[in-house]
Design an enzyme around this catalytic site. Structure first.
Site: not given
Ligand code: NAD
Length: 494
Positions: A174, A228, A249, A283, A384
């Site tokens: 996906k 996220s 991750e 990231c 972030e």
């Protein structure tokens, strides 16, 4: 232009919903890349059923033969590198040099996986009993559900897919809804390279529908997710409840530390690349710059001067340094953080708004932005942002720099610029991150080393390197007793 399709059950098929979503170029919204399936849970159901059949075939294919398929995948990716980079830049915006690198990471991952087909080591160790062998080996697990983000449209899917396939699993993929074309191109290559069709399924669509259905599916024992931290938490809750094997991750708030004794020219190039490459949407982006007192003012002055000169534009046009953000919501989020920075009393040293250049008006561009006087612990310093915003924090010494680096909830990468070998090794030892770079920016992972983060960036697994093969395989142990007698472990030993 025709509508794109899913790949399910060995064929390119329209979604059961009959619905599609548009994918447009973030540098110029007038440019329609294509319409992609807005699939539903029924499509995921069919994909999983097919992947289960694919798994039965693929798990019996010898690992070296599986590796041969991946070697051909690497060859095809190499032969199409330029075309792939171009379509990736068109749909997500980062400059061609960066999308070429993204494809190269996929090629490296393919060749690395191909060689692993002839290793996939287990252990053979002495038994504590006579005339008995003891060994461990690897088995495939089943259908792997792979959910990926937009920022590395090729590298991240390949990090997951190639080791998953090499280990003998089948895959339901996906891709992020912002980069479906790259996902499509990758699956085409896998099929052309000779992967049996039911071993790979591609289901496009929204995360809350397709991603969720994949995570919820009882016949998908293995999920690998990059995205996220907020979404990862939802995925983790379901996988925990369903006892699934899960690799997460997630977000980062990475820092580059520059100490008084550093090579400042080198550190300057590093932070420009780390903070504003991929428009800060990595990231591993450098989101914080921790400067020691002695060099703070002169470094900021040079940095601001250089950041102002970075050229914003279409990533497919030569000379562009910084492309657009991926969509309007990302830009709105960056604008929100600029307001937060101002309200927290940080000093806006450059950027902070949309560019005035009329030729950029149809894209999601935002100026490279630097805040100074940022307070450790403030929201700007902690959260972030995922955009071209750099926060500069002043510190007195290395100890304070390390404490600031470690004072966030994330722990992906860190970087330290110093000429002092003692401080460099202390940084590698004491910084709470999955990766520490010395005299290099916070980005730069290589395919054959483990990649991942600590704290709320990850859940203990790694992508890349040899470690990822542990994740995609189950260790099994075999004992063969050829003594012809009942030997009781721990009772009849020695
Ligand atoms: P995102 O979390 O919005 O989406 C990631 C993927 O999850 C997409 O495919 C999305 O469709 C899917 N998704 C969304 N909701 C879902 C749900 N409820 N269930 C299942 N799947 C769902 O992230 P993004 O905006 O695409 O990427 C940016 C984030 O990814 C940043 O936080 C960044 O730090 C992180 N990231 C981390 C790494 C890493 O290796 N640590 C690498 C790249 C990006």
């Amino acid at each position: 232009m025709s509508d794109f399709k899913n790949f399910i059950g060995g064929a390119w098929v329209a979604p059961s919903t009959g619905e599609y979503f548009e994918n447009r170029n973030p540098a110029d919204q007038r440019d329609l890349v294509g319409r992609f399936p807005a699939s539903g849970a029924a499509d995921v159901q069919r994909a999983v059923e097919s992947a289960k059949r694919g798994f039965e075939e693929w798990k019996r294919t010898p690992a070296p033969a599986r590796g041969d398929v991946l070697r051909r995948v690497g060859d095809l990716m190499a032969s199409r590198k330029e075309a792939l980079a171009d379509l990736m830049t068109r749909e997500m915006g980062k400059p061609l040099a960066e999308t070429r690198g993204d494809v190269q990471e996929g090629i490296d991952t393919a060749y690395y996986a191909a060689t692993e087909g002839r290793r996939l080591f287990g252990h053979t160790v002495p038994s504590e009993l006579r005339n008995k062998w003891a060994m461990s080996f690897r088995r495939p697990i089943g259908v792997a559900g792979l959910i990926t983000p937009f920022n590395f449209p090729m590298a991240i899917p390949t990090w997951k897919m190639f080791p998953a396939l090499l280990c003998g699993n089948s895959v339901v993929f996906k891709p992020a809804e912002d980069v479906p074309h790259a996902g499509h191109a990758l699956v085409e290559i896998l099929l052309e390279a000779g992967l049996p069709p039911e071993v790979i399924q591609l289901v496009h669509g929204m995360g809350e529908v397709v991603g969720k259905a994949l995570v919820d599916h009882a016949d998908v024992p293995l999920i690998s997710f990059t995205g996220s931290t907020e979404t990862g938490r939802l995925v983790g809750e379901t996988c925990g409840r369903m006892h699934k094997r899960l690799s997460l991750e997630m977000g980062g708030k990475n820092a580059q530390i520059v100490l008084d004794d550093a090579d400042l020219d080198l550190a300057l190039e590093g932070v420009l690349w780390g903070a504003f490459g991929t428009t800060g949407q990595r990231c591993t982006a450098t989101s914080r710059l921790i400067l020691q007192d002695g060099i703070h003012d002169q470094f900021v002055e040079r940095l601001v001067e250089r950041a102002r000169k970075l050229k914003l534009g279409d990533g497919r046009v030569a000379g562009t340094d910084v492309g657009p953000l991926v969509h309007e919501a990302s830009r709105a989020n960056v604008e929100r953080y600029v307001e937060i920075g101002r309200s927290e009393g940080a000093t806006l040293a450059c950027g902070g708004g949309r560019p005035s250049d009329a030729s950029l008006a149809n894209g999601f561009f935002f100026e490279p932005t630097i805040f100074t006087d940022v307070r450790a612990g403030s929201r700007l310093e902690q959260e972030e942002i995922f955009g071209p915003v750099l926060s500069v924090i002043r510190v007195r010494n290395a100890e304070e720099a390390f404490a600031v680096n470690n004072g966030v909830r994330y722990g992906l990468s860190s970087s330290v610029y110093t000429r002092d070998v003692t401080v460099a090794f202390r940084a590698m030892q004491d910084l709470d991150n999955g990766i520490t770079y010395v005299n290099a920016p916070t980005i730069g992972a290589e395919a054959h080393l483990p990649f991942g983060g600590v704290k709320e960036t990850g859940n203990g697994h790694r992508e890349g390197g040899w470690e990822v093969y542990e994740f995609y395989s189950e260790t099994k142990v075999g004992y063969v007793d050829y003594s012809g007698a009942l030997q009781r472990a721990q009772i009849d030993n020695y």
